[in-house]
Design an enzyme around this catalytic site. Structure first.
Site, PDB file in Angstrom:
ATOM      1  N   ASP A  30       0.848  -1.184   0.000  1.00 55.11           N
ATOM      2  CA  ASP A  30       0.000   0.000   0.000  1.00 55.11           C
ATOM      3  C   ASP A  30       0.890   1.244   0.000  1.00 55.11           C
ATOM      4  OD1 ASP A  30      -3.208   0.524   1.080  1.00 55.11           O
ATOM      5  OD2 ASP A  30      -1.771   2.189   1.157  1.00 55.11           O
ATOM      6  N   ASN A  87     -12.907  -3.154   2.331  1.00 50.54           N
ATOM      7  CA  ASN A  87     -13.836  -2.035   2.419  1.00 50.54           C
ATOM      8  C   ASN A  87     -14.765  -2.078   1.206  1.00 50.54           C
ATOM      9  OD1 ASN A  87     -12.545  -1.037   4.745  1.00 50.54           O
ATOM     10  ND2 ASN A  87     -11.021   0.033   3.492  1.00 50.54           N
ATOM     11  N   GLN A  94     -14.175   2.540   1.077  1.00 51.40           N
ATOM     12  CA  GLN A  94     -13.493   2.157  -0.167  1.00 51.40           C
ATOM     13  C   GLN A  94     -13.266   3.392  -1.031  1.00 51.40           C
ATOM     14  OE1 GLN A  94     -15.532  -0.742  -2.631  1.00 51.40           O
ATOM     15  NE2 GLN A  94     -13.729  -1.050  -3.921  1.00 51.40           N
ATOM     16  N   VAL A  96     -10.849   3.162  -3.854  1.00 49.98           N
ATOM     17  CA  VAL A  96     -10.470   2.705  -5.197  1.00 49.98           C
ATOM     18  C   VAL A  96     -11.455   1.616  -5.615  1.00 49.98           C
ATOM     19  CG1 VAL A  96      -8.662   1.688  -6.633  1.00 49.98           C
ATOM     20  CG2 VAL A  96      -8.028   3.220  -4.736  1.00 49.98           C
ATOM     21  N   HIS A 100     -10.330  -4.968  -3.501  1.00 51.67           N
ATOM     22  CA  HIS A 100      -9.011  -5.230  -2.925  1.00 51.67           C
ATOM     23  C   HIS A 100      -9.140  -5.643  -1.475  1.00 51.67           C
ATOM     24  CE1 HIS A 100      -9.891  -0.909  -2.657  1.00 51.67           C
ATOM     25  NE2 HIS A 100      -9.230  -0.909  -1.502  1.00 51.67           N
ATOM     26  N   HIS A 102      -7.110  -5.789   2.055  1.00 47.55           N
ATOM     27  CA  HIS A 102      -5.951  -5.276   2.801  1.00 47.55           C
ATOM     28  C   HIS A 102      -5.407  -6.388   3.700  1.00 47.55           C
ATOM     29  CE1 HIS A 102      -6.851  -0.822   2.266  1.00 47.55           C
ATOM     30  NE2 HIS A 102      -8.035  -1.333   1.976  1.00 47.55           N
TER      31      HIS A 102
HETATM   32  P1  DGP Z   1      -9.554   1.579   0.278  1.00 51.20           P
HETATM   33  O1  DGP Z   1      -9.723   2.752   1.192  1.00 51.20           O
HETATM   34  O2  DGP Z   1     -10.009   0.274   0.907  1.00 51.20           O
HETATM   35  O3  DGP Z   1     -10.132   1.815  -1.108  1.00 51.20           O
HETATM   36  O4  DGP Z   1      -7.976   1.429   0.099  1.00 51.20           O
HETATM   37  C1  DGP Z   1      -7.262   1.974  -0.950  1.00 51.20           C
HETATM   38  C2  DGP Z   1      -5.814   1.884  -0.576  1.00 51.20           C
HETATM   39  O5  DGP Z   1      -5.062   2.011  -1.755  1.00 51.20           O
HETATM   40  C3  DGP Z   1      -5.317   2.979   0.370  1.00 51.20           C
HETATM   41  O6  DGP Z   1      -4.845   2.366   1.559  1.00 51.20           O
HETATM   42  C4  DGP Z   1      -4.174   3.656  -0.375  1.00 51.20           C
HETATM   43  C5  DGP Z   1      -3.865   2.695  -1.491  1.00 51.20           C
HETATM   44  N1  DGP Z   1      -3.472   3.288  -2.760  1.00 51.20           N
HETATM   45  C6  DGP Z   1      -4.137   4.263  -3.424  1.00 51.20           C
HETATM   46  N2  DGP Z   1      -3.511   4.537  -4.594  1.00 51.20           N
HETATM   47  C7  DGP Z   1      -2.444   3.698  -4.646  1.00 51.20           C
HETATM   48  C8  DGP Z   1      -1.425   3.507  -5.616  1.00 51.20           C
HETATM   49  O7  DGP Z   1      -1.365   4.130  -6.663  1.00 51.20           O
HETATM   50  N3  DGP Z   1      -0.490   2.556  -5.331  1.00 51.20           N
HETATM   51  C9  DGP Z   1      -0.525   1.821  -4.165  1.00 51.20           C
HETATM   52  N4  DGP Z   1       0.445   0.927  -3.991  1.00 51.20           N
HETATM   53  N5  DGP Z   1      -1.471   1.981  -3.245  1.00 51.20           N
HETATM   54  C10 DGP Z   1      -2.414   2.916  -3.478  1.00 51.20           C
END
Ligand code: DGP
Length: 114
Positions: A30, A87, A94, A96, A100, A102
């Site tokens: 992350d 999420n 959530q 994105v 996914h 975590h």
């Molecule tokens: P959520 O809130 O469950 O949608 O988690 C999204 C997670 O994704 C958040 O912890 C940050 C991570 N994240 C967002 N953009 C990127 C990215 O471009 N690369 C990586 N490695 N993680 C990302």
């Protein structure tokens, strides 16, 4: 299809710190870690969230969990313990819209989460 940042990571269109991948899933660190180990496990197939999941997705969801367990062992957090979180949509936190899971570990985690 790769219309989210995670879809682009799965397609190899943008880079990520990938720790595990196979034919169905990709796991990477992350960008904004909430624990010493914070890894995201995603399906290559771009399901937006658990809202869209149904019976036909059960094998893929199982693969996400198996990959999470493999990653936790690989990262050395399995014995001490860790947390998996999915999420779902806005109220679930959530951000994105590519499903996914975590994997968080490497420190004691509070329950319930905030
Ligand atoms: P959520 O809130 O469950 O949608 O988690 C999204 C997670 O994704 C958040 O912890 C940050 C991570 N994240 C967002 N953009 C990127 C990215 O471009 N690369 C990586 N490695 N993680 C990302």
């Amino acid at each position: 299809m790769s219309d989210t940042i995670f879809g682009k990571i799965a397609a190899g269109e943008i880079t990520a710190d990938i720790v595990y991948e196979d034919a169905d899933v990709v796991a990477f660190r992350d960008l904004n870690p909430q624990a010493p180990v914070h890894i995201l496990v995603i399906p290559r197939q771009p399901l937006p969230s658990l809202e869209q999941v149904d019976d036909q997705d059960a094998p893929l969801l199982g693969k996400l969990l198996v990959a999470a367990a493999k990653v936790a062992r690989q990262e050395g957090i399995a014995k001490a313990g860790y947390r998996t979180v999915i999420n779902c949509n806005a109220a679930g936190g959530q951000t994105v819209l590519h499903l996914h899971l975590h994997v968080l570990g490497g420190r004691p985690l509070q329950w319930p989460p905030g």
